[in-house]
Design a protein around this motif. Structure first.
Motif, PDB file in Angstrom:
ATOM      1  N   ASP A  75       7.761  69.510  28.124  1.00 54.40           N
ATOM      2  CA  ASP A  75       8.606  69.045  29.423  1.00 54.40           C
ATOM      3  C   ASP A  75       7.899  68.078  30.018  1.00 54.40           C
ATOM      4  N   THR A 133      10.834  70.482  34.859  1.00 53.82           N
ATOM      5  CA  THR A 133      11.126  70.295  33.655  1.00 53.82           C
ATOM      6  C   THR A 133      11.628  68.861  33.299  1.00 53.82           C
ATOM      7  N   GLU A 145      10.937  65.846  37.331  1.00 60.56           N
ATOM      8  CA  GLU A 145       9.525  66.396  37.741  1.00 60.56           C
ATOM      9  C   GLU A 145       9.462  65.843  39.256  1.00 60.56           C
ATOM     10  N   GLU A 150      17.833  73.493  31.211  1.00 65.75           N
ATOM     11  CA  GLU A 150      17.039  74.060  32.370  1.00 65.75           C
ATOM     12  C   GLU A 150      18.106  74.737  33.125  1.00 65.75           C
TER      13      GLU A 150
END
Length: 260
Positions: free
Chosen positions: A63, A148, A151, A191
């Motif tokens: 990620d 992820t 960010e 996610e």
């Protein structure tokens, strides 16, 4: 005499052979440049990084936060400055950063940096990222990344905002736009599943139109010309796509559960 603070510039890159040389060239003022290259890169990104950066790390992509934290772990500077391969640090921004880190009594542990975007070959003034001010400069040991997909930095202490912007030459062509749309919507859908977000019809039916209206009318994206119209429209499409992919993942998991 006080010791001069050192700055480490951090870059993460995958298939960025077209952008990376210009980014690295804009960082000649940094004391150290660390590049984390995605192990799945298929172009000359790795060789370019090895020729021009001070430190290069190759690791499989998990990620975005983990990639950036890997660069952070390898950095030696007192301050770290995060930049993407399709961004450029102007001389004015470099001078401002140097001035901030030279101040031994700097009041903040981190600083946000304005972004100025060029999308589909056109500088954007309304519907792009001109209102974004991500935290890109901070004292090493006082911040780290989490998230992820989109960010962000978790910072211990206060932050300020710099006045000079980063130049972001993003999405130069429609092919790049569609490729990024596909990649990011897949990561976002995964996610959503990880967080247990429920599937809602509203998200893939109404929310895309709201996103377009917010950008095109609310932020006056119509003043960014034809490129603004396309950007706003595809931004709405990306919302529909990521929520539809989320729906697909949930339905697939439910089907597998019934079959087990």
């Amino acid at each position: 005499m006080a010791k001069r603070s050192r700055i480490s510039a951090l870059i993460i890159a995958r298939d960025e052979a077209r952008n990376l040389p210009g980014c690295l060239a804009s960082l000649g003022w940094a004391d150290e440049v660390v590049v984390v290259v995605d192990a799945a890169s298929r172009d000359e990104t790795l060789s370019i990084a090895r020729q021009r950066a001070d430190r290069v790390i190759v690791r499989p992509f998990d990620d975005f936060a983990s990639q950036r934290n890997a660069a952070l772990d390898a950095a030696n500077g007192d301050w770290v400055f995060a930049i993407d391969a399709d961004e450029r640090a102007t001389p004015a921004l470099a001078a401002e950063i140097r001035g901030v880190v030279a101040d031994q009594k700097a009041p903040h542990n981190g600083y946000r940096v304005p972004i100025r975007s060029e999308i589909l070959g056109r500088p954007f003034s309304y519907s792009g990222t001109q209102d974004d001010r991500p935290l890109r400069l901070f004292r090493r040991g006082r911040g780290w990344w989490f998230g992820t997909v989109h960010e962000t930095v978790s910072l211990r202490g206060s932050y300020g905002t710099l006045s000079q912007p980063l130049l972001h030459r993003t999405i130069p062509t429609m092919n790049v736009f569609l490729s990024k749309l596909n990649t990011y919507t897949s990561l976002e859908a995964i996610e959503f599943v990880r967080r247990g977000r429920p599937v809602r019809t509203f998200d893939w039916t109404v929310r895309p139109f709201w996103t377009f209206a917010k950008l095109y009318v609310g932020k006056r994206g119509y003043r960014d010309g034809a490129e603004g119209l396309v950007f706003c429209a595809l931004s709405g499409v990306s919302v529909a796509v990521r929520h539809w992919k989320h729906r697909e993942l949930v339905l697939r998991a439910e089907a597998q559960g019934r079959a087990a």
